[in-house]
Motif scaffolding. Structure first.
Motif, mmCIF file in Angstrom:
data_model
loop_
_atom_site.group_PDB
_atom_site.id
_atom_site.type_symbol
_atom_site.label_atom_id
_atom_site.label_comp_id
_atom_site.label_asym_id
_atom_site.label_seq_id
_atom_site.Cartn_x
_atom_site.Cartn_y
_atom_site.Cartn_z
ATOM 1 N N ASN B 96 44.281 52.446 37.473
ATOM 2 C CA ASN B 96 42.913 52.035 37.142
ATOM 3 C C ASN B 96 42.458 50.815 37.924
ATOM 4 O OD1 ASN B 96 42.850 54.018 35.225
ATOM 5 N ND2 ASN B 96 43.676 52.654 33.656
ATOM 6 N N SER B 97 42.918 50.676 39.148
ATOM 7 C CA SER B 97 42.419 49.565 39.948
ATOM 8 C C SER B 97 41.892 50.126 41.259
ATOM 9 C CB SER B 97 43.536 48.560 40.223
ATOM 10 O OG SER B 97 44.463 49.128 41.105
ATOM 11 N N ASP B 98 41.086 49.311 41.931
ATOM 12 C CA ASP B 98 40.549 49.743 43.210
ATOM 13 C C ASP B 98 41.612 49.522 44.278
ATOM 14 O OD1 ASP B 98 39.123 50.164 45.505
ATOM 15 O OD2 ASP B 98 37.261 49.485 44.591
ATOM 16 N N LYS B 99 42.306 50.592 44.661
ATOM 17 C CA LYS B 99 43.485 50.437 45.513
ATOM 18 C C LYS B 99 43.151 49.833 46.874
ATOM 19 C CE LYS B 99 46.549 53.032 42.994
ATOM 20 N NZ LYS B 99 45.603 53.503 42.012
ATOM 21 N N PHE B 100 42.003 50.242 47.423
ATOM 22 C CA PHE B 100 41.641 49.762 48.755
ATOM 23 C C PHE B 100 41.396 48.250 48.749
ATOM 24 C CE2 PHE B 100 37.974 48.761 51.547
ATOM 25 C CZ PHE B 100 38.660 48.810 52.740
ATOM 26 N N LEU B 101 40.583 47.808 47.788
ATOM 27 C CA LEU B 101 40.289 46.372 47.744
ATOM 28 C C LEU B 101 41.532 45.575 47.361
ATOM 29 C CD1 LEU B 101 36.792 46.317 46.082
ATOM 30 C CD2 LEU B 101 37.386 46.142 48.466
ATOM 31 N N TYR B 102 42.362 46.185 46.493
ATOM 32 C CA TYR B 102 43.601 45.531 46.074
ATOM 33 C C TYR B 102 44.504 45.279 47.274
ATOM 34 C CZ TYR B 102 48.083 45.091 43.638
ATOM 35 O OH TYR B 102 49.290 44.659 43.185
ATOM 36 N N ALA B 103 44.565 46.260 48.186
ATOM 37 C CA ALA B 103 45.413 46.082 49.365
ATOM 38 C C ALA B 103 44.743 45.189 50.396
ATOM 39 C CB ALA B 103 45.739 47.440 49.975
ATOM 40 N N LEU B 104 43.403 45.157 50.396
ATOM 41 C CA LEU B 104 42.684 44.401 51.426
ATOM 42 C C LEU B 104 42.726 42.893 51.175
ATOM 43 C CD1 LEU B 104 40.577 44.565 53.826
ATOM 44 C CD2 LEU B 104 38.844 44.398 52.053
ATOM 45 N N ALA B 105 42.680 42.504 49.876
ATOM 46 C CA ALA B 105 42.472 41.099 49.534
ATOM 47 C C ALA B 105 43.470 40.142 50.190
ATOM 48 C CB ALA B 105 42.482 40.935 48.019
ATOM 49 N N PRO B 106 44.800 40.410 50.148
ATOM 50 C CA PRO B 106 45.715 39.454 50.790
ATOM 51 C C PRO B 106 45.435 39.298 52.277
ATOM 52 C CG PRO B 106 46.946 41.174 49.673
ATOM 53 C CD PRO B 106 45.524 41.498 49.500
ATOM 54 N N PHE B 107 44.978 40.378 52.915
ATOM 55 C CA PHE B 107 44.740 40.283 54.353
ATOM 56 C C PHE B 107 43.520 39.429 54.654
ATOM 57 C CE2 PHE B 107 47.390 43.976 53.922
ATOM 58 C CZ PHE B 107 48.342 43.692 54.870
ATOM 59 N N LEU B 108 42.516 39.476 53.771
ATOM 60 C CA LEU B 108 41.357 38.592 53.981
ATOM 61 C C LEU B 108 41.790 37.138 53.893
ATOM 62 C CD1 LEU B 108 38.313 40.087 52.075
ATOM 63 C CD2 LEU B 108 38.565 39.683 54.489
ATOM 64 N N VAL B 109 42.608 36.838 52.877
ATOM 65 C CA VAL B 109 43.063 35.455 52.705
ATOM 66 C C VAL B 109 43.835 35.001 53.930
ATOM 67 C CG1 VAL B 109 44.560 33.983 51.350
ATOM 68 C CG2 VAL B 109 43.092 35.605 50.216
ATOM 69 N N ILE B 110 44.738 35.864 54.409
ATOM 70 C CA ILE B 110 45.594 35.435 55.511
ATOM 71 C C ILE B 110 44.811 35.409 56.820
ATOM 72 C CG2 ILE B 110 46.617 37.556 56.407
ATOM 73 C CD1 ILE B 110 49.193 35.573 55.360
ATOM 74 N N MET B 111 43.770 36.256 56.923
ATOM 75 C CA MET B 111 42.955 36.251 58.134
ATOM 76 C C MET B 111 42.210 34.918 58.263
ATOM 77 S SD MET B 111 39.981 38.870 59.257
ATOM 78 C CE MET B 111 38.647 38.114 58.354
ATOM 79 N N ALA B 112 41.601 34.491 57.148
ATOM 80 C CA ALA B 112 40.891 33.208 57.179
ATOM 81 C C ALA B 112 41.840 32.091 57.556
ATOM 82 C CB ALA B 112 40.278 32.925 55.808
ATOM 83 N N SER B 113 43.034 32.153 56.997
ATOM 84 C CA SER B 113 44.003 31.099 57.260
ATOM 85 C C SER B 113 44.432 31.093 58.726
ATOM 86 C CB SER B 113 45.192 31.327 56.331
ATOM 87 O OG SER B 113 46.166 30.405 56.550
ATOM 88 N N LEU B 151 38.197 39.048 45.506
ATOM 89 C CA LEU B 151 38.489 40.479 45.506
ATOM 90 C C LEU B 151 39.833 40.749 44.843
ATOM 91 C CD1 LEU B 151 37.317 41.817 48.948
ATOM 92 C CD2 LEU B 151 36.290 42.109 46.731
ATOM 93 N N ALA B 152 40.815 39.895 45.120
ATOM 94 C CA ALA B 152 42.131 40.073 44.503
ATOM 95 C C ALA B 152 42.000 40.014 42.992
ATOM 96 C CB ALA B 152 43.092 39.005 44.991
ATOM 97 N N GLY B 153 41.209 39.044 42.522
ATOM 98 C CA GLY B 153 41.050 38.895 41.085
ATOM 99 C C GLY B 153 40.369 40.086 40.453
ATOM 100 N N TRP B 154 39.363 40.602 41.129
ATOM 101 C CA TRP B 154 38.621 41.706 40.524
ATOM 102 C C TRP B 154 39.399 43.004 40.599
ATOM 103 C CZ3 TRP B 154 36.507 46.398 41.938
ATOM 104 C CH2 TRP B 154 35.627 46.945 40.997
ATOM 105 N N SER B 155 39.994 43.279 41.766
ATOM 106 C CA SER B 155 40.568 44.608 41.961
ATOM 107 C C SER B 155 41.873 44.788 41.207
ATOM 108 C CB SER B 155 40.786 44.866 43.447
ATOM 109 O OG SER B 155 41.722 43.956 43.938
ATOM 110 N N SER B 156 42.501 43.705 40.741
ATOM 111 C CA SER B 156 43.727 43.892 39.971
ATOM 112 C C SER B 156 43.438 44.415 38.577
ATOM 113 C CB SER B 156 44.485 42.579 39.836
ATOM 114 O OG SER B 156 44.764 42.045 41.079
ATOM 115 N N ASN B 157 42.196 44.324 38.131
ATOM 116 C CA ASN B 157 41.798 44.872 36.839
ATOM 117 C C ASN B 157 42.596 44.250 35.699
ATOM 118 O OD1 ASN B 157 40.287 46.420 35.215
ATOM 119 N ND2 ASN B 157 41.534 48.267 35.427
ATOM 120 N N SER B 158 42.652 42.930 35.694
ATOM 121 C CA SER B 158 43.386 42.243 34.639
ATOM 122 C C SER B 158 42.610 40.991 34.277
ATOM 123 C CB SER B 158 44.786 41.895 35.129
ATOM 124 O OG SER B 158 45.189 40.657 34.605
#
Lengths: 148, 362, 170
Positions: B96-113, B151-158
């Motif tokens: 019940n989570s958005d798998k695409f955004l869930y997988a994308l979020a760490p990469f956005l964080v690391i890309m900015a970094s 995105l990480a917070g939202w897509s984890s559905n918790s």
């Protein structure tokens, strides 16, 4: 106007308290560290307080005799039934009958180190030692015979 | 006088040799890949060093020794062992989570970094991404990271992750103002946004001495706001263990979590690196006016050592703050920014402008 | 043979096209916002290719950093029904197609008359920040102090309005 003064005072107070906090933590940073490196320091700097209760022992004098008179008070005082005394009655040279200790069994695994037995002993025959490295692989090995 | 260690001729020589051997586009591609690998390796190595340093410094502030078992008496192999452990862990996926955004979020964080990481001036001629708006680009690129967190917070559905993410978002948007204003103060002092030129401006004295009072205040504001931007205590309410288990990365495991963890430590390093660039002279050696012999000896130390040394000094300052103060509540965090730091940084900005106009800076 | 800048341009352009199509066809609103983020990043990339790095960083900061965060916030804090699959009426469909075609014709016309911007602007040269700053606050021809000031008055009015709405009444 007084609110503005409060605001400035709040600023100053905040900065002061933050600096005090940072000074305190820097003091701790410079301090000697209190961590015990246990297995390495067991023969050097390890310090276990004298009165630490880790194991019941029966001190012996230089001839190998203990002070126990097999009265059984410690056995009765023990809340867990940790101590089991086997005694026999022998006749002494002057004809009196007297109890003698045969076996003083002590189950370290059941002991809760309450020190009631030591307090009950009328002759100070038993005491607690601070020898704490008592781990063994089998339960049977925890049953010690103290008078040997 | 710093030309012993100028990297530019070496790099130019490498490029021209490669262009002699192969067509230019191939040379560019190979160089690009090499630089990319270099960034990744530096990123990983620095993260390991920083995590080790954090554990040792934290231990010292708590009167402990810290890791000292794995790998000799210093515990040097503890962090590599942890890294190997995290690499071998399973990456879970949630129902019940958005798998695409869930997988994308760490990469956005690391890309900015990584984008901000490549803007750091390591040495003379040793900046990877060089543009004439360098410091502005750093601010802009670092603002993408908050999206990854949201995105990480939202897509984890918790519930924990969502609360953590919204807290983090509110905090980072607020503190970006203070960071921007204190950076702007130094841009006014230097008269340029180019990172290499900002460093070159500090040849005769670091900005913190040149701009004296306002620069010092801007430095403190930058450190506070930068600490908040890196999501570290006392501003770690986005991952407050006691309330939110781990905040926005509660539901992540294995290397996905590892990315967040890496980015947190590298953001610490980047914050410190930018602080060094703006206030402490980047790769410029320490000079004391009048002591010629001392200055010459200082010149012989390579710029990269100066930069890394100063950066680790600022990292230590930030760790000192982190292990001293308790966590703030969300309303306290916002009050600190909007009622105290923001007016102060605006004031500092005005003071710096006036002083620059009237020539009161050195 | 393409030059390096052309290859970069086509790659970024392809990204923008793909993600803009995805942004309007996806059914989840947060995914749509994320695809929009990539479109905006791509636009920033185009500015960077043109050498206008200042605008590229502004694009990154204002749109990618600011607007998207606001979008995401408003999505997170409001209730949304999971899917966005709507039936589109025929009349709507035709008008959408017409608008698209008109827009495309306009772009084509501009391209045909002026050619690609890449061919006009010198490649690999950054626009210096001083020039941008002078253009923003100068009063001569091709300088924009009036729009700049009007914009700042507008923003000030917005801020005062926000404070009026948010302030405590007592």
């Amino acid at each position: 106007m007084s609110t503005f003064k409060d605001y400035i005072n709040g600023y100053a107070f905040g900065i002061k308290s933050l600096l005090i906090g940072m000074r305190t933590s820097m003091k701790v940073f410079m301090q000697k560290k209190i961590t015990e490196r246990y297995p390495e320091n067991r023969h050097t700097t390890l310090y276990i307080p004298e009165r630490h209760r880790a194991m019941l022992v029966m001190p012996k004098d230089e001839n190998g005799n203990n002070k126990c008179i097999a009265c059984g008070l410690c056995q009765m005082a023990c809340p867990n039934g940790t101590i089991r005394i086997t005694s026999e009655t022998r006749e002494t040279e002057d004809g009196k009958k007297k109890k003698f200790l045969v076996k003083y069994e002590y189950d370290l695994g059941a002991c809760m180190f309450c020190q009631l037995c030591v307090n009950a002993c009328p002759h100070d025959a038993i005491r607690f030692s601070n020898h704490f490295e008592n781990a063994v692989f089998e339960r049977d090995k925890l049953i010690l015979t103290l008078n040997e | 006088m710093f030309d012993y260690y100028n990297l530019e001729p070496v790099l130019m020589w490498i490029h021209s040799t490669m262009c002699g051997l192969m067509p230019e586009w191939l040379a560019f591609t190979i160089e690009g890949i090499a630089v990319g690998i270099f960034i990744m390796v530096m990123y990983a190595v620095l993260a390991i060093i920083l995590i080790y340093m954090e554990r040792k410094v934290c231990a010292a502030f708590q009167c402990r020794i810290g890791p000292d078992r794995v790998g000799g008496r210093g515990g040097l192999l503890q962090v590599p062992a942890d890294v190997i452990k995290i690499l071998t862990k399973e990456i879970i996926s949630l129902k019940n989570s958005d798998k695409f955004l869930y997988a994308l979020a760490p990469f956005l964080v690391i890309m900015a970094s990584i984008l901000t990481f490549s803007c750091l001036p390591w040495n003379k001629g040793g900046e990877i991404l060089h543009m004439n708006i360098g410091i502005f680009f750093v601010l802009a690129a670092s603002s993408i990271g908050v999206l990854g967190i949201l995105l990480a917070g939202w897509s984890s559905n918790s519930k924990y992750t969502l609360i953590g993410a919204v807290r983090s978002g509110a905090m980072i948007i607020s503190y970006e103002l203070s960071i921007g204003l204190s950076v702007l103060t130094m841009v006014i002092l230097c008269g340029t946004m180019d990172i290499q030129e900002i460093v070159a401006y500090q040849e005769n004295g670091w900005n913190i001495f040149k701009g004296h009072l306002p620069a010092l205040m801007a430095f403190v504001i930058y450190l506070i706001a930068g600490n908040a931007e890196a999501n570290r205590a006392p501003f770690d309410l986005a991952e407050a263990e006691q309330e939110l288990t781990a905040g926005y990365h509660t539901e992540y495991s294995g290397m996905h979590f590892g990315f967040f963890y890496l980015a947190e430590y590298l953001n610490l390093f980047i914050t410190a690196g930018i602080a060094v660039t703006l206030f402490l002279g980047g790769w410029m050696p320490l000079h004391i006016a009048g002591l010629e012999g001392f200055n010459t000896i200082m010149d012989y130390i390579p710029g990269v050592i100066w930069f890394v040394g100063k950066t680790f000094f600022v990292v230590f300052l930030l760790m000192w703050i982190r292990w001293t103060f308790p966590r703030l509540r969300i309303d306290q965090v916002l009050i600190l920014e909007w009622k105290y730091l923001m007016p102060l940084s605006l004031l500092v900005l005005v003071i710096m402008t006036v002083m620059k106009v009237f020539g009161l800076v050195f | 043979m393409f030059s390096l800048f052309e290859i970069a341009f086509y790659a970024v352009a392809l990204c923008i096209i793909v993600f803009s199509v995805l942004a309007v066809t996806t059914s989840s609103i947060l995914r749509s916002a994320t695809y929009l983020l990539f479109v905006l990043l791509g636009t920033g990339g185009i500015y960077a290719i043109l050498g206008y790095t200042f605008l590229s960083a502004v694009q990154l900061m204002v749109y990618a950093g600011g607007i998207i965060v606001l979008y995401v916030f408003s999505i997170l804090l409001t209730r949304s029904s999971g899917t966005m699959k709507y039936k589109i009426r025929r009349g709507k469909m035709i008008s959408v197609l017409l608008t698209t075609l008109v827009g495309m014709a306009l772009v084509m016309f501009i391209l045909a008359t002026n050619g690609f911007a890449l061919n006009i602007i010198p490649q690999g040269v950054e626009l210096p920040v001083e020039k941008i700053g002078n253009a923003l606050i100068g009063t001569e021809k091709y300088q924009f102090v009036l729009p700049f000031e009007v914009m700042s008055v507008l923003l000030l009015a917005c801020m005062i309005g926000a404070i009026m709405i948010a302030r405590k009444r007592n």
